[in-house]
Design a protein around this motif. Structure first.
Motif, PDB file in Angstrom:
ATOM      1  N   THR A   1      22.634 -71.377  -2.421  1.00 33.42           N
ATOM      2  CA  THR A   1      22.934 -72.074  -3.679  1.00 33.42           C
ATOM      3  C   THR A   1      21.658 -72.527  -4.397  1.00 33.42           C
ATOM      4  OG1 THR A   1      23.077 -74.180  -2.529  1.00 33.42           O
ATOM      5  CG2 THR A   1      25.152 -72.961  -2.815  1.00 33.42           C
TER       6      THR A   1
ATOM      7  N   ARG B   1      22.717 -61.985  -8.902  1.00 34.73           N
ATOM      8  CA  ARG B   1      23.412 -63.263  -8.724  1.00 34.73           C
ATOM      9  C   ARG B   1      24.609 -63.343  -9.670  1.00 34.73           C
ATOM     10  NH1 ARG B   1      21.026 -66.903  -5.494  1.00 34.73           N
ATOM     11  NH2 ARG B   1      22.140 -68.625  -6.492  1.00 34.73           N
ATOM     12  N   ASN B   2      25.400 -64.363  -9.420  1.00 36.00           N
ATOM     13  CA  ASN B   2      26.622 -64.595 -10.196  1.00 36.00           C
ATOM     14  C   ASN B   2      26.316 -64.662 -11.697  1.00 36.00           C
ATOM     15  OD1 ASN B   2      28.954 -65.729 -11.287  1.00 36.00           O
ATOM     16  ND2 ASN B   2      29.412 -66.701  -9.314  1.00 36.00           N
ATOM     17  N   SER B   3      27.120 -63.954 -12.496  1.00 46.25           N
ATOM     18  CA  SER B   3      26.848 -63.919 -13.934  1.00 46.25           C
ATOM     19  C   SER B   3      27.105 -65.280 -14.591  1.00 46.25           C
ATOM     20  CB  SER B   3      27.669 -62.827 -14.602  1.00 46.25           C
ATOM     21  OG  SER B   3      29.027 -63.087 -14.404  1.00 46.25           O
ATOM     22  N   GLU B   4      27.759 -66.176 -13.861  1.00 43.90           N
ATOM     23  CA  GLU B   4      27.979 -67.530 -14.388  1.00 43.90           C
ATOM     24  C   GLU B   4      26.639 -68.261 -14.624  1.00 43.90           C
ATOM     25  OE1 GLU B   4      31.390 -69.791 -12.553  1.00 43.90           O
ATOM     26  OE2 GLU B   4      29.918 -71.412 -12.812  1.00 43.90           O
ATOM     27  N   GLU B   5      25.604 -67.842 -13.891  1.00 44.41           N
ATOM     28  CA  GLU B   5      24.290 -68.473 -14.115  1.00 44.41           C
ATOM     29  C   GLU B   5      23.766 -68.171 -15.520  1.00 44.41           C
ATOM     30  OE1 GLU B   5      21.687 -67.188 -10.969  1.00 44.41           O
ATOM     31  OE2 GLU B   5      22.591 -68.546  -9.518  1.00 44.41           O
TER      32      GLU B   5
ATOM     33  N   ASN C   1      23.147 -60.292 -14.134  1.00 47.90           N
ATOM     34  CA  ASN C   1      22.141 -61.279 -13.729  1.00 47.90           C
ATOM     35  C   ASN C   1      21.291 -60.760 -12.568  1.00 47.90           C
ATOM     36  OD1 ASN C   1      20.732 -63.639 -13.278  1.00 47.90           O
ATOM     37  ND2 ASN C   1      22.480 -64.781 -12.443  1.00 47.90           N
TER      38      ASN C   1
END
Ligand code: MRU
Length: 356
Positions: free
Chosen positions: A47, A292-296, A323
């Motif tokens: 994380t 990594r997660n595209s939410e970043e 990402n």
């Protein structure tokens, strides 16, 4: 280095727990988090509560120690080592530290295992501090040379956070800057914001402020025009994995900065401890690049008027985003590698001269 005038390292062991500075809350909240189990260590790495290649390595080393503290059954420790190694794929320091720990513990199945593991984890961290300090002493010579010629503030551009928060202390890219500042050489740092996680704005600028080093945050696309205007004297960045041929894998966007520096005749240095050298992979195409997660990308975090950390969506919610966390800068764009043993050409022969 200092936070609010108090000296810290980024990780240490105290009262049977590992303590870390939780970097996901910086710069808005300074909090120390306790890692009690190896699962906590894996979570912290995944994380990005801890991040930066050398610190990920240090955390993995202490993660193995936590595993032996929970259960020193060799199967449990081996499985924990695998989970730690897989927590993030790109920074080679992670595997390097886990392998070193497992080698040290191999064949030990007694009550002493925890003490031996803790001692080795501390040694890995202490060694990193020493190496980063040496990187500073070696890199200082480059800054000093520019200053002696220019006789005014040396402007240094950096990308992501390769500061003390990414290591155990001193940092890699920032160590020469801290050493120059301590020697009285005027320096100013252009800090790339470093989307999407903003490690430059959130961490590099924060730690430079705490050490009272003048710095300015810029959007990631601003470096090029500053270079064309003669407002960048040199670039220094860190790395997550440098191949033995001198190719440098680092935070996404490093490559574009190196191209701009090359086009403008600006020295582009990479600072690294030897634990970041990958002697095995020969072709940069084989480096595992973390996605990594595209939410970043689609969300940003900041504080609201009540000083609460809030996350908001900034993209159309139907849009896709990609990402990729790292890219590779070919050796030909790298002026030199600043290591604990000296400055080398970014090439196989350069690295061989220093390390083999
Ligand atoms: O994704 P991060 O924040 O772990 O990436 C960190 C970097 O890319 C640093 O430049 C690198 O680890 C060098 S740290 C001294």
């Amino acid at each position: 280095m200092r936070i609010d005038g108090k000296e810290y390292r980024t990780i240490w062991y105290e009262n049977n727990v590992v303590k870390i500075i939780n970097q996901t809350k910086l710069p808005h909240k300074f909090t120390i988090k306790e890692l009690k189990t190896v699962k906590d260590a894996v979570h912290a790495i995944k994380t990005m509560e801890v991040r930066g290649a050398p610190l990920i390595g240090g955390t993995a080393a202490y993660g193995i120690a936590l595993a032996t503290q929970e259960n020193h059954n060799p199967e449990f420790v081996k499985k924990s080592a695998e989970e730690l190694t897989q927590a993030r794929p790109t920074a080679i320091n992670l595997k390097w530290a886990v392998d070193r720990m497992m080698k040290k513990l191999s064949g030990i199945n007694s009550d002493q295992i925890l003490d031996i593991a803790l001692k080795e984890a501390k040694e890995i961290c202490d060694e990193d501090v020493q190496y980063c300090e040496n990187i500073g002493i070696n890199g200082l010579k480059i800054i000093e040379k520019i200053y002696n010629k220019k006789k005014s503030t040396v402007n240094i551009l950096t990308h992501c956070n390769a500061g003390w928060l990414a290591t155990i202390n001193w940092g890699t890219a920032t160590s020469p800057i801290y050493h120059a500042h301590k020697k009285g050489i005027p320096v100013h740092v252009w800090v790339d914001e470093t989307r999407p996680r903003n490690q430059g704005a959130n961490l590099t600028s924060y730690e430079l402020n705490e050490e009272e080093i003048p710095n300015t945050i810029i959007a990631d696309n601003t470096g090029g025009i500053l270079m064309q205007r003669g407002e960048v004297d040199m670039c220094i960045v860190g790395t997550d994995r440098t191949l033995s041929n001198g190719d440098v894998c680092n935070k996404i966007g490093t490559y574009l900065k190196a191209l701009a520096a090359y086009d403008n005749n600006i020295p582009f240095y990479v600072a690294l401890p030897s634990s970041t050298i990958d002697w095995e992979i020969k072709d940069a195409k084989n480096i595992p690049i973390e996605e990594r997660n595209s939410e970043e990308l689609s969300h940003v975090e900041g504080i609201d008027e009540n000083k609460e950390i809030k996350k908001v969506l900034i993209y159309p919610n139907k849009s896709k985003s990609l990402n990729l966390a790292f890219d590779v800068t070919p050796a030909k764009y790298v002026t030199g590698l600043i290591t604990e043993k000296g400055i080398s050409e970014a090439s196989f022969s350069g690295l061989q001269k220093l390390f083999k």
